[in-house]
Write an enzyme that holds these catalytic residues in place. Structure first.
Site, mmCIF file in Angstrom:
data_model
loop_
_atom_site.group_PDB
_atom_site.id
_atom_site.type_symbol
_atom_site.label_atom_id
_atom_site.label_comp_id
_atom_site.label_asym_id
_atom_site.label_seq_id
_atom_site.Cartn_x
_atom_site.Cartn_y
_atom_site.Cartn_z
ATOM 1 N N GLU A 179 -6.389 -9.756 9.597
ATOM 2 C CA GLU A 179 -6.942 -8.642 8.799
ATOM 3 C C GLU A 179 -8.417 -8.418 9.121
ATOM 4 O O GLU A 179 -9.291 -8.544 8.257
ATOM 5 C CB GLU A 179 -6.750 -8.919 7.313
ATOM 6 C CG GLU A 179 -5.286 -8.945 6.907
ATOM 7 C CD GLU A 179 -5.068 -8.991 5.397
ATOM 8 O OE1 GLU A 179 -5.970 -9.432 4.671
ATOM 9 O OE2 GLU A 179 -3.990 -8.588 4.949
ATOM 10 N N GLU A 372 2.976 -9.543 7.557
ATOM 11 C CA GLU A 372 2.857 -9.919 6.143
ATOM 12 C C GLU A 372 3.410 -8.788 5.306
ATOM 13 O O GLU A 372 3.130 -7.619 5.579
ATOM 14 C CB GLU A 372 1.395 -10.125 5.703
ATOM 15 C CG GLU A 372 0.751 -11.384 6.200
ATOM 16 C CD GLU A 372 -0.666 -11.560 5.657
ATOM 17 O OE1 GLU A 372 -0.956 -11.114 4.528
ATOM 18 O OE2 GLU A 372 -1.477 -12.149 6.385
HETATM 19 P P1 P53 Z 1 -3.136 -12.606 -2.133
HETATM 20 C C1 P53 Z 1 -6.160 -8.205 -0.114
HETATM 21 C C2 P53 Z 1 -5.462 -7.067 0.207
HETATM 22 C C3 P53 Z 1 -4.517 -7.112 1.206
HETATM 23 C C4 P53 Z 1 -4.273 -8.295 1.881
HETATM 24 O O1 P53 Z 1 -2.930 -11.713 -0.842
HETATM 25 C C5 P53 Z 1 -4.989 -9.421 1.560
HETATM 26 C C6 P53 Z 1 -5.916 -9.384 0.569
HETATM 27 C C7 P53 Z 1 -6.640 -10.622 0.177
HETATM 28 O O2 P53 Z 1 -6.331 -10.878 -1.145
HETATM 29 O O3 P53 Z 1 -4.841 -10.576 2.235
HETATM 30 C C8 P53 Z 1 -3.653 -10.936 2.883
HETATM 31 O O4 P53 Z 1 -3.024 -14.031 -1.698
HETATM 32 C C9 P53 Z 1 -4.005 -12.181 3.627
HETATM 33 C C10 P53 Z 1 -3.356 -13.413 3.087
HETATM 34 C C11 P53 Z 1 -3.130 -13.272 1.601
HETATM 35 C C12 P53 Z 1 -2.156 -12.125 1.388
HETATM 36 O O5 P53 Z 1 -2.653 -10.938 1.941
HETATM 37 O O6 P53 Z 1 -4.490 -12.280 -2.630
HETATM 38 O O7 P53 Z 1 -3.844 -12.108 5.017
HETATM 39 O O8 P53 Z 1 -4.149 -14.526 3.422
HETATM 40 O O9 P53 Z 1 -2.707 -14.428 0.982
HETATM 41 C C13 P53 Z 1 -1.794 -11.873 -0.052
HETATM 42 O O10 P53 Z 1 -2.040 -12.242 -3.085
#
Ligand code: P53
Length: 478
Positions: A179, A372
């Protein structure tokens, strides 16, 4: 047949959110370790509150996380049981170079990941490796100011050289920066950046971004030199932005919001700074300092494929009144009245995934990889029919089913070239945004709470069996 033969199915994790073992095997401290759970987290990860070490008042969930450092064999066996053909994971930079600026890598760190990759291969699981997933050795933060300093490029090059050589033949798919656009939204988490009073934050962010972009191009160069079989991808926190209304200024606001993110991938995939970015950086007087040869490197070593995370779409308005209602987590966005949201307020929008896939494929025309996607939710552990503990997570199944369907439409009806799908957090892990354990994504439940209590035992949720069927049928049975 919807998805191609050999479509890669699996899940994705990040070192600091699952490994733990933060000081074992000679590992050095990293920015991601010193980010606490709780109300100070946002200030820390956005670089507003300096936290360079542990203190007694906070709990730091990544120190032990879900202890995958010691349990990876059990966890990979569970992934194999679901039929994973790919496992996306990241390397902790500070395991390989504890301080970041050493000449020689740390053998214990290199050996650890070699063992993990061999364990994957044992089950026919292809590793997809993120070189940096939000982590930067703390020593590089303290002594160099992290990515604001151009010297980080050569430290990152050392890391790439060490891992590409050591894992030649074991790993073929690489992502350079997780990201990469998060540097704008959470600069300490994304790139180890902190700011002093009076500094031009935006200028520093784009300077640091330039260093990362050059480093990413160099990674592609080295990867291809070490092994022509290597495939290198960029990685975007994606999710298209909708205009709040069809008022042209709202449409423009949405376009600008998307370009803010696309900028990075435009450079990594097209190999040059896009005209809109050049104009803006120039107008604001924050054009990054570049060295001779940078632009040639960017042009010559573009990525082989484009990967991205998708959790939700976003919404933008040009109207200051409307913008007063913006809700922030990391990506602040207007509420979309047509969409339901998760318990953490993230909109749920499967159609948005189809839109995002098409937008990215139209723009880059390179193979895409959804690396993801998933639903963070509160799970309740109950006793299952066979006496084993489980979670009846129909809400998660529904979320994933709808998103996989949207992805299937993008492939079968729109002709998008898609390499695979790794859902986020196949095993519950620490949340990046909040540091909580309570926000769970997994097919596998981990007994651990926000304060670090629990046995760390693993339990299969209902979605575990569902995903196994999805993979078995190559996405036909949803
Ligand atoms: P969490 C924000 C918005 C979109 C993706 O997020 C993001 C984030 C960070 O919060 O991160 C990605 O754990 C990232 C992962 C993360 C996952 O999204 O806040 O690549 O490390 O865990 C989910 O629910």
């Amino acid at each position: 047949m919807a998805f191609r033969k050999g479509f890669l199915w699996g899940g994705a994790t990040a070192a600091n959110q699952c490994e733990g073992g933060f000081s074992e095997g000679g590992r050095g401290l990293a920015n991601v370790d010193v980010s606490p759970v709780g109300s100070d987290r946002m200030a820390v990860i956005s670089g507003k509150k300096k936290m360079f070490d542990f203190d007694d008042e906070h709990f730091y969930p990544s120190k032990d996380a879900i202890d995958m450092y010691h349990r990876y064999k059990e966890d990979i066996r569970l992934f194999a049981e679901m039929g994973f053909t790919v496992y996306r994971m990241s390397i902790a930079w500070s395991r390989i170079f504890p301080h970041g600026d050493e000449k020689e890598p740390n053998e214990a760190g290199l050996q650890f990941y070699e063992d993990v990759f061999r364990e994957c291969r044992k089950y026919g699981i292809e590793p997809l490796v993120t070189i940096t997933h939000f982590d930067c050795p703390m020593h590089l933060v303290r002594e160099y100011g992290a990515w604001r300093n151009r010297r980080l490029i050569s430290f990152y090059e050392n890391l790439c050289n060490a891992i590409f050589r050591r894992y030649k033949g074991l790993v073929k798919y690489w992502l350079t920066f997780n990201e990469i656009n998060v540097i704008l939204e959470a600069p300490f988490m994304g790139a180890g950046l902190c700011f002093e009073e009076g500094e031009n934050e935006k200028q520093i962010k784009y300077q640091a971004a330039h260093h990362e972009l050059v480093a990413s191009a160099l990674a592609t160069k080295i990867a291809h030199e070490v092994d022509p079989e290597n495939k290198v991808g960029c990685m975007l926190a994606a999710g298209n932005t909708y205009p709040h209304t069809c008022q042209p200024n709202d449409v423009w606001a949405a376009m600008c919001a998307d370009r803010r993110s696309y900028f990075f991938i435009d450079v990594q995939s097209h190999g040059e700074y896009p005209p809109y970015a050049l104009k803006q950086l120039e107008a604001e007087g924050i054009m990054p300092v570049m060295e001779d040869g940078d632009l040639e490197l960017l042009k010559k070593y573009t990525v082989d494929f484009v990967s991205f995370s998708y959790y939700n779409s976003r919404c933008a308005s040009a109207d200051p009144k409307v913008n007063e209602t913006i809700e922030g987590n990391i990506f602040a966005s207007l509420k979309n009245p047509y969409l339901k949201a998760s318990e953490w307020g993230w909109p749920i929008d499967p159609m948005g995934l189809r839109i995002t896939l098409n937008a990215l494929y139209d723009r880059y025309r390179k193979p895409l990889f959804v690396v993801e996607n998933g639903l963070g939710a509160v799970d309740e552990l109950v006793e299952g029919e066979n006496g084993e503990m489980t979670v009846i997570d129909d809400y998660r199944i529904e979320y994933m089913r709808d998103h996989i369907k949207a992805m299937r439409d993008a492939v079968t009806e729109d002709g998008v070239d898609l390499l695979g799908y790794t859902m986020w957090g196949p095993i519950d892990l620490v949340s990046a945004g909040t540091g909580e354990m309570k926000k769970r994504y997994g097919f596998i439940y981990v007994d651990r709470d926000n304060d670090g209590n629990g046995t760390l035992a693993r339990y299969r949720k209902k979605s575990f069996w569902w995903y196994k069927k999805v993979i078995e049928s190559n996405g036909e049975i949803l």
